[in-house]
Scaffold this active site. Structure first.
Site, PDB file in Angstrom:
ATOM      1  N   ASN A  98     -12.825  -0.312   8.239  1.00 33.67           N
ATOM      2  CA  ASN A  98     -12.922  -0.934   6.924  1.00 33.67           C
ATOM      3  C   ASN A  98     -13.592  -2.299   7.101  1.00 33.67           C
ATOM      4  O   ASN A  98     -13.637  -2.845   8.204  1.00 33.67           O
ATOM      5  CB  ASN A  98     -11.551  -1.046   6.245  1.00 33.67           C
ATOM      6  CG  ASN A  98     -10.548  -1.837   7.052  1.00 33.67           C
ATOM      7  OD1 ASN A  98     -10.796  -2.211   8.195  1.00 33.67           O
ATOM      8  ND2 ASN A  98      -9.393  -2.102   6.476  1.00 33.67           N
ATOM      9  N   GLN A 154       0.836  -1.201   0.000  1.00 36.11           N
ATOM     10  CA  GLN A 154       0.000   0.000   0.000  1.00 36.11           C
ATOM     11  C   GLN A 154       0.871   1.251   0.000  1.00 36.11           C
ATOM     12  O   GLN A 154       1.998   1.243   0.507  1.00 36.11           O
ATOM     13  CB  GLN A 154      -0.952   0.004   1.204  1.00 36.11           C
ATOM     14  CG  GLN A 154      -2.084  -1.013   1.072  1.00 36.11           C
ATOM     15  CD  GLN A 154      -2.949  -1.090   2.312  1.00 36.11           C
ATOM     16  OE1 GLN A 154      -2.452  -1.139   3.427  1.00 36.11           O
ATOM     17  NE2 GLN A 154      -4.256  -1.111   2.120  1.00 36.11           N
ATOM     18  N   CYS A 205      -5.568   0.967   7.835  1.00 30.54           N
ATOM     19  CA  CYS A 205      -4.493  -0.026   7.788  1.00 30.54           C
ATOM     20  C   CYS A 205      -3.734   0.042   9.099  1.00 30.54           C
ATOM     21  O   CYS A 205      -3.054   1.027   9.385  1.00 30.54           O
ATOM     22  CB  CYS A 205      -3.555   0.222   6.610  1.00 30.54           C
ATOM     23  SG  CYS A 205      -2.230  -1.004   6.523  1.00 30.54           S
ATOM     24  N   ASN A 240     -12.362  -7.374   2.899  1.00 30.60           N
ATOM     25  CA  ASN A 240     -11.150  -8.035   3.365  1.00 30.60           C
ATOM     26  C   ASN A 240     -11.556  -9.369   3.975  1.00 30.60           C
ATOM     27  O   ASN A 240     -12.428  -9.408   4.851  1.00 30.60           O
ATOM     28  CB  ASN A 240     -10.437  -7.168   4.406  1.00 30.60           C
ATOM     29  CG  ASN A 240     -10.071  -5.802   3.859  1.00 30.60           C
ATOM     30  OD1 ASN A 240      -9.185  -5.673   3.037  1.00 30.60           O
ATOM     31  ND2 ASN A 240     -10.776  -4.774   4.315  1.00 30.60           N
ATOM     32  N   ASN A 277      -1.156  -1.881  10.238  1.00 32.11           N
ATOM     33  CA  ASN A 277       0.296  -1.968  10.119  1.00 32.11           C
ATOM     34  C   ASN A 277       0.889  -0.654   9.625  1.00 32.11           C
ATOM     35  O   ASN A 277       1.943  -0.221  10.095  1.00 32.11           O
ATOM     36  CB  ASN A 277       0.679  -3.113   9.177  1.00 32.11           C
ATOM     37  CG  ASN A 277       0.450  -4.474   9.805  1.00 32.11           C
ATOM     38  OD1 ASN A 277       0.567  -4.641  11.017  1.00 32.11           O
ATOM     39  ND2 ASN A 277       0.118  -5.457   8.994  1.00 32.11           N
ATOM     40  N   CYS A 323      -1.801  -8.276   8.258  1.00 33.98           N
ATOM     41  CA  CYS A 323      -2.836  -7.241   8.139  1.00 33.98           C
ATOM     42  C   CYS A 323      -3.241  -6.819   9.546  1.00 33.98           C
ATOM     43  O   CYS A 323      -3.841  -7.608  10.290  1.00 33.98           O
ATOM     44  CB  CYS A 323      -4.035  -7.771   7.360  1.00 33.98           C
ATOM     45  SG  CYS A 323      -5.397  -6.581   7.213  1.00 33.98           S
ATOM     46  N   GLY A 324      -2.900  -5.585   9.911  1.00 32.45           N
ATOM     47  CA  GLY A 324      -3.182  -5.112  11.261  1.00 32.45           C
ATOM     48  C   GLY A 324      -4.659  -4.950  11.540  1.00 32.45           C
ATOM     49  O   GLY A 324      -5.153  -5.350  12.603  1.00 32.45           O
ATOM     50  N   SER A 325      -5.402  -4.360  10.598  1.00 29.96           N
ATOM     51  CA  SER A 325      -6.843  -4.209  10.823  1.00 29.96           C
ATOM     52  C   SER A 325      -7.527  -5.569  10.825  1.00 29.96           C
ATOM     53  O   SER A 325      -8.489  -5.797  11.572  1.00 29.96           O
ATOM     54  CB  SER A 325      -7.465  -3.285   9.774  1.00 29.96           C
ATOM     55  OG  SER A 325      -7.334  -3.810   8.470  1.00 29.96           O
ATOM     56  N   GLU A 363      -6.622  -9.095   1.240  1.00 24.97           N
ATOM     57  CA  GLU A 363      -7.008  -7.688   1.328  1.00 24.97           C
ATOM     58  C   GLU A 363      -7.596  -7.213   0.001  1.00 24.97           C
ATOM     59  O   GLU A 363      -7.007  -7.433  -1.062  1.00 24.97           O
ATOM     60  CB  GLU A 363      -5.795  -6.831   1.698  1.00 24.97           C
ATOM     61  CG  GLU A 363      -5.246  -7.129   3.089  1.00 24.97           C
ATOM     62  CD  GLU A 363      -4.269  -6.070   3.557  1.00 24.97           C
ATOM     63  OE1 GLU A 363      -4.602  -4.863   3.447  1.00 24.97           O
ATOM     64  OE2 GLU A 363      -3.177  -6.433   4.019  1.00 24.97           O
TER      65      GLU A 363
END
EC number: 5.1.1.7
Length: 270
Positions: A155, A49, A75, A187, A77, A213-215, A204
């Site tokens: 998200n 990203q 996001c 996602n 991360n 993926c942090g979220s 994602e």
């Protein structure tokens, strides 16, 4: 015309980003196209990203682009990476990041431990496709819909706790992007619980599979709590490391590392 753009490349558990300060960008730039160019791993810098940030009086605004030029709403991360970058530049340890009007409270304990309070999540069943639309896919890949849940963490995430083989995860992740299922894509989190830890892989939207993926970790942690599969605190395990997860007063907090990879100049030809 060729112009120079200063950039920093960072990653959180292998989920990598090209980060630029908005002040280094010309107003004439097509940011969606710039994101695609810089994210290209063959002809650009290469990343999952593309991140633009701007300093305000008491917060930093973050704008996120996927590799296909589409925008993203959150996001985790990238937020940790940006918080570390700001810490290295300014020495600030408590940092507020705004993404699409969502406030993320960051704390840099040290260079290897950055926490992000992503706030509360909601479980939006209205997102879930009707049973007749998703039933064939669920039946073919043995997805238990009672262990599948939609999570809004800024998200959209669909968390699937049924175990799927990697090749089937790819197929399901792609098929779930169909507009008749999720109008704006989704996602897709494939979660497996062992010893109160979540082992996670994430498809994602606008990107495909990423190394972390942090979220998705936050959404899957919240989903695991709701379904009773885990208790807090917990950990989410990815290929290149872990995120420590906890819940405080209804807010989800993740903690993990962020690494500086490179910095330099990108030559952009309009």
């Amino acid at each position: 015309m060729i112009s120079k753009i200063n950039f920093v490349k960072m990653h959180g558990l292998g989920n990598d980003f090209v980060i630029v300060n908005k002040r280094d960008l010309l107003s004439s730039y097509d940011l969606s196209q710039l994101a695609k160019n810089m994210a290209d791993r063959h002809t650009g810098i290469g990343c999952d990203q593309f991140i633009i940030y701007e300093e305000h009086n008491d917060f930093y605004e973050m704008i996120i682009y996927n590799i296909d030029g589409s925008s993203a709403k959150l996001c985790g991360n990238a937020t940790r990476c940006l918080a570390k970058l700001i810490y290295l530049d300014t020495g600030k340890k408590d940092i507020t990041v705004m993404v699409c009007n969502k406030k993320l409270l960051c704390n840099v304990e040290d260079e290897n431990n950055i926490s992000v309070n992503v706030g509360s999540v909601s479980f939006n069943e209205a997102w879930m496709p009707s049973r007749d639309k998703i039933w064939e896919l669920a039946e073919r890949y043995m997805i238990d819909l009672k262990e599948t849940i939609c999570v809004d963490i800024g998200n959209p995430h669909l968390v699937i706790f049924s175990k799927l083989e990697p090749q089937d995860q790819k197929i399901v992740g792609e098929k779930l992007q169909a507009k008749e299922l999720f109008a704006d894509g989704v996602n897709v989190n494939f979660a497996e619980v062992k010893d109160n830890k979540i082992y996670l892989s994430v498809w994602e939207r606008g990107v495909g599979f990423t190394l972390a993926c942090g979220s998705g970790a936050c959404g899957s942690f919240a989903a695991g709590l709701k379904l009773g599969f885990i208790h807090a605190p917990s950990m989410v395990v990815f290929k290149h490391g872990i995120l420590t997860m906890k819940e405080e007063n209804g807010n989800i907090i993740m903690q993990g590392s962020a690494k500086l990879v490179a910095q330099g100049e990108y030559y952009y030809e309009q």
